[in-house]
Design an enzyme around this catalytic site. Sequence first.
Site, PDB file in Angstrom:
ATOM      1  N   ARG A 101     -29.712  31.225  27.364  1.00 28.14           N
ATOM      2  CA  ARG A 101     -30.195  31.196  25.972  1.00 28.14           C
ATOM      3  C   ARG A 101     -31.687  31.471  26.026  1.00 28.14           C
ATOM      4  O   ARG A 101     -32.443  30.723  26.647  1.00 28.14           O
ATOM      5  CB  ARG A 101     -29.905  29.851  25.317  1.00 28.14           C
ATOM      6  CG  ARG A 101     -30.561  29.710  23.954  1.00 28.14           C
ATOM      7  CD  ARG A 101     -30.073  28.526  23.144  1.00 28.14           C
ATOM      8  NE  ARG A 101     -28.753  28.773  22.590  1.00 28.14           N
ATOM      9  CZ  ARG A 101     -28.241  28.125  21.533  1.00 28.14           C
ATOM     10  NH1 ARG A 101     -28.954  27.205  20.912  1.00 28.14           N
ATOM     11  NH2 ARG A 101     -27.042  28.405  21.084  1.00 28.14           N
ATOM     12  N   HIS A 128     -25.645  36.469  18.984  1.00 30.63           N
ATOM     13  CA  HIS A 128     -25.026  35.187  19.382  1.00 30.63           C
ATOM     14  C   HIS A 128     -23.512  35.440  19.530  1.00 30.63           C
ATOM     15  O   HIS A 128     -22.700  34.973  18.740  1.00 30.63           O
ATOM     16  CB  HIS A 128     -25.318  34.127  18.329  1.00 30.63           C
ATOM     17  CG  HIS A 128     -25.079  32.720  18.773  1.00 30.63           C
ATOM     18  ND1 HIS A 128     -24.607  32.388  20.036  1.00 30.63           N
ATOM     19  CD2 HIS A 128     -25.237  31.522  18.124  1.00 30.63           C
ATOM     20  CE1 HIS A 128     -24.508  31.066  20.125  1.00 30.63           C
ATOM     21  NE2 HIS A 128     -24.874  30.521  18.985  1.00 30.63           N
ATOM     22  N   GLN A 131     -20.811  32.513  19.545  1.00 33.02           N
ATOM     23  CA  GLN A 131     -20.573  31.914  18.232  1.00 33.02           C
ATOM     24  C   GLN A 131     -19.567  32.736  17.437  1.00 33.02           C
ATOM     25  O   GLN A 131     -18.622  32.200  16.850  1.00 33.02           O
ATOM     26  CB  GLN A 131     -21.914  31.864  17.463  1.00 33.02           C
ATOM     27  CG  GLN A 131     -21.799  31.291  16.066  1.00 33.02           C
ATOM     28  CD  GLN A 131     -21.561  29.791  16.090  1.00 33.02           C
ATOM     29  OE1 GLN A 131     -22.290  29.063  16.735  1.00 33.02           O
ATOM     30  NE2 GLN A 131     -20.527  29.332  15.405  1.00 33.02           N
ATOM     31  N   ASP A 217     -26.030  30.714   7.925  1.00 28.93           N
ATOM     32  CA  ASP A 217     -26.747  30.260   9.117  1.00 28.93           C
ATOM     33  C   ASP A 217     -28.105  29.753   8.611  1.00 28.93           C
ATOM     34  O   ASP A 217     -28.464  29.979   7.450  1.00 28.93           O
ATOM     35  CB  ASP A 217     -26.912  31.464  10.076  1.00 28.93           C
ATOM     36  CG  ASP A 217     -27.620  31.111  11.377  1.00 28.93           C
ATOM     37  OD1 ASP A 217     -27.794  29.914  11.677  1.00 28.93           O
ATOM     38  OD2 ASP A 217     -28.020  32.060  12.099  1.00 28.93           O
ATOM     39  N   CYS A 257     -22.455  27.994  11.189  1.00 26.82           N
ATOM     40  CA  CYS A 257     -22.448  27.889  12.656  1.00 26.82           C
ATOM     41  C   CYS A 257     -23.116  26.606  13.148  1.00 26.82           C
ATOM     42  O   CYS A 257     -22.913  26.221  14.295  1.00 26.82           O
ATOM     43  CB  CYS A 257     -23.114  29.116  13.273  1.00 26.82           C
ATOM     44  SG  CYS A 257     -24.809  29.348  12.729  1.00 26.82           S
ATOM     45  N   ARG A 285     -15.871  26.144  19.652  1.00 26.91           N
ATOM     46  CA  ARG A 285     -16.784  26.699  20.651  1.00 26.91           C
ATOM     47  C   ARG A 285     -16.248  26.379  22.047  1.00 26.91           C
ATOM     48  O   ARG A 285     -16.305  27.204  22.951  1.00 26.91           O
ATOM     49  CB  ARG A 285     -18.197  26.098  20.493  1.00 26.91           C
ATOM     50  CG  ARG A 285     -18.865  26.350  19.149  1.00 26.91           C
ATOM     51  CD  ARG A 285     -19.197  27.801  18.937  1.00 26.91           C
ATOM     52  NE  ARG A 285     -20.007  28.340  20.011  1.00 26.91           N
ATOM     53  CZ  ARG A 285     -21.334  28.200  20.103  1.00 26.91           C
ATOM     54  NH1 ARG A 285     -22.004  27.586  19.150  1.00 26.91           N
ATOM     55  NH2 ARG A 285     -22.005  28.725  21.120  1.00 26.91           N
TER      56      ARG A 285
END
Length: 303
Positions: A101, A128, A131, A217, A257, A285
Amino acid sequence: MKHLLSIEQLTASDIGEILQAARQYKQSRGRESSLPLQGQTWVLIFSKSSTRTRVSFQVGIRELGGYSLFLNASEIQLGRGEQVKDTARVLGRMVHGAIIRTFAQLEVVEFARHSAIPTINALTDEEHPCQILSDLFTIQEQLGSLPGKVITFVGDAACNVAVSWIFAAARLGFELRLAAPPEFQPPPELLARAGGRVTCLEDPREAAAGAHVIYTDVWVSMGKEAESADRLKVLRPYQINQSLVRCARPEAMVMHCLPAYKGQEIDEETFEKNARIIFDQAENRLHAQKAILAWLVGAAPAS
Ligand code: CP
Ligand code: NVA
């Protein structure tokens, strides 16, 4: 050597395989018939905060028989200026896979190129992918199939999550509508490169009309904190609330998310009314990322 760096690099069949495996991992949790990461160590190198991605990967790796090592990027030599390509060449000799990340997409690309181990983008400024694969799984679980569905993203339509949605739309044949002010629309060249049924609109109500899913988001992504005041002002008309939800199909799902900033991109009432789906998204996830790990090592469970 397979990597997961961007949704753009996946075929529809890759995505189908991952979603199918996610379903099987969810059904068989605690009774896994194989341990594809047995004897392996996977490293997580994070330069940004995380709750869901970090925990779901660390738990998922353990459930697949592997061991995970979490490294805060600021506490290793990378944080003092050691080059990504040197870090990659060191870790590639010690561990079996990497989950990164960071800020620039180029860093995960470079790590993958130099490490010679499967590398996963766990969020960059540009994308992402984990996700969106999880969210596709959640939508399939709830709505059965993706082709023909209308998914409306409301808010910062140039952010990493929105960009991964754009690439997913190009692969899977659903309609994606993006509702954002002009300065938060994705770049035209990215839309042209992606293809797919993607419409950019400024009016969130028009974008939500008849939608199956309304998705949002945060308005201030990690790394954009200096722009907070401007973003909160310009994005104010793009809150998901009951008035906006009424424009969509009566059974429309609201997705987020997470983390959520209630009162900004979504109001408390709408969040709580959709909490079951939103926390299914978070749980998924784990299942989807186990599927991604197994897919990367060529061991997705048989259907
Ligand atoms: N949605 C998501 O990636 O959450 P985290 O930042 O907590 O990992
Ligand atoms: N766009 C958000 C996603 C958080 C999971 C960010 O980058 O901070």
